[in-house]
Write a protein that holds these residues in place. Structure first.
Motif, short mmCIF file in Angstrom:
data_model
loop_
_atom_site.label_atom_id
_atom_site.label_comp_id
_atom_site.label_asym_id
_atom_site.label_seq_id
_atom_site.Cartn_x
_atom_site.Cartn_y
_atom_site.Cartn_z
N PRO A 193 19.27 39.80 65.51
CA PRO A 193 19.38 38.41 66.49
C PRO A 193 20.39 37.68 66.10
N PRO A 194 20.82 36.77 66.90
CA PRO A 194 21.84 35.62 66.48
C PRO A 194 21.32 34.71 65.88
N LYS A 195 22.01 33.81 65.04
CA LYS A 195 21.56 32.64 64.47
C LYS A 195 21.83 31.41 65.05
N VAL A 196 20.81 30.55 65.16
CA VAL A 196 20.92 29.41 65.90
C VAL A 196 21.94 28.34 65.26
N GLY A 197 22.94 27.91 65.90
CA GLY A 197 23.99 27.12 65.10
C GLY A 197 25.19 27.93 64.75
N ALA A 198 25.13 29.06 64.63
CA ALA A 198 26.40 29.80 64.08
C ALA A 198 27.07 30.05 65.43
N THR A 199 28.48 30.27 65.07
CA THR A 199 29.69 30.35 65.78
C THR A 199 30.01 31.97 65.45
N TYR A 200 30.24 32.57 66.88
CA TYR A 200 30.70 33.95 66.82
C TYR A 200 31.99 34.10 67.71
N SER A 201 32.74 35.36 67.39
CA SER A 201 33.90 35.48 68.24
C SER A 201 33.31 36.44 69.41
#
Length: 215
Positions: A34-42
């Motif tokens: 799962p992605p993390k809330v607040g994180a930035t991804y490409s």
């Protein structure tokens, strides 16, 4: 493995086919990643294989932009906002960890004579100019090192200037004329990455690169 576990832009909040900065999107993800809330991804597309003269050297991903994860709920699509885009983004684009490294590459005098070819470029543009990242068909074991400077050259008659015949021109009966300069920023197993630091004429995939050992 990273591609198999990647996150995907699945839907958009707005009725748009092409997405860009500020657009809200929904992203699907594996239950174990799962992605993390607040994180930035490409945001990227992994459809770029590198081939030359019938040989496959590998593949690379093309970065389209970045997004920020706004919310994640179990068994539902996560919501995110595109925060940066350098190309149009469509549904189906992949999402992964943001890997960005900025570094100064000091000049390293070449230890060997070498000739190779530009086999791919990072953007979708057909012509290569200053600031472009390119891929060279020489890797580990060739003597190429990070910090080496290569010249992009052509040999032959520059007139008439037809792309189909001029790009990659290498008629050994003529002296080389320099089109630009590339600094090597990464040396891989089969292929190396270079940054075009000087362009006196537009270059293309297939053009010859060369360097001579320092005396």
């Amino acid at each position: 493995d990273d591609l198999e576990r990647s996150i995907t832009i699945d839907r958009s909040i707005d009725e748009k086919q092409l997405l860009g900065k500020g657009d809200g999107v929904f992203i699907s993800y594996p239950t174990n990643n799962p992605p993390k809330v607040g994180a930035t991804y490409s945001i990227y597309v992994p459809d770029n294989s590198v081939k030359s003269n019938g040989k496959t050297y590998g593949a690379y991903v093309r970065l389209l932009g970045t997004l920020r994860v706004d919310s994640v709920k179990q068994d539902r699509r996560a919501k995110a906002t595109i925060t940066e885009s350098n190309m149009e983004i469509e549904r189906g684009a992949k999402v992964g960890p943001l890997l960005r490294e900025l570094s100064t590459v000091p000049e390293v005098p070449p230890k060997v004579d070498l000739q190779g070819n530009i086999v791919a470029m990072l953007t979708r543009e057909r012509l290569i100019g200053e600031g472009e990242l390119v891929f060279i068909d020489k890797g580990q074991g060739s003597g190429l090192e990070v910090g080496n400077r290569l010249y992009v050259v052509r040999r032959g008659d520059a007139y008439p200037a037809h792309d189909a015949t001029e790009v990659g021109q290498n008629d050994q009966r003529f002296p080389a004329r320099a089109l630009g300069q590339i600094v090597i920023v990464e040396v891989g197993q089969n292929i190396s990455v270079g940054l075009v630091t000087l362009s006196v004429q537009e270059m293309g995939v297939g053009d010859v690169v060369t360097m001579q050992a320092a005396k």
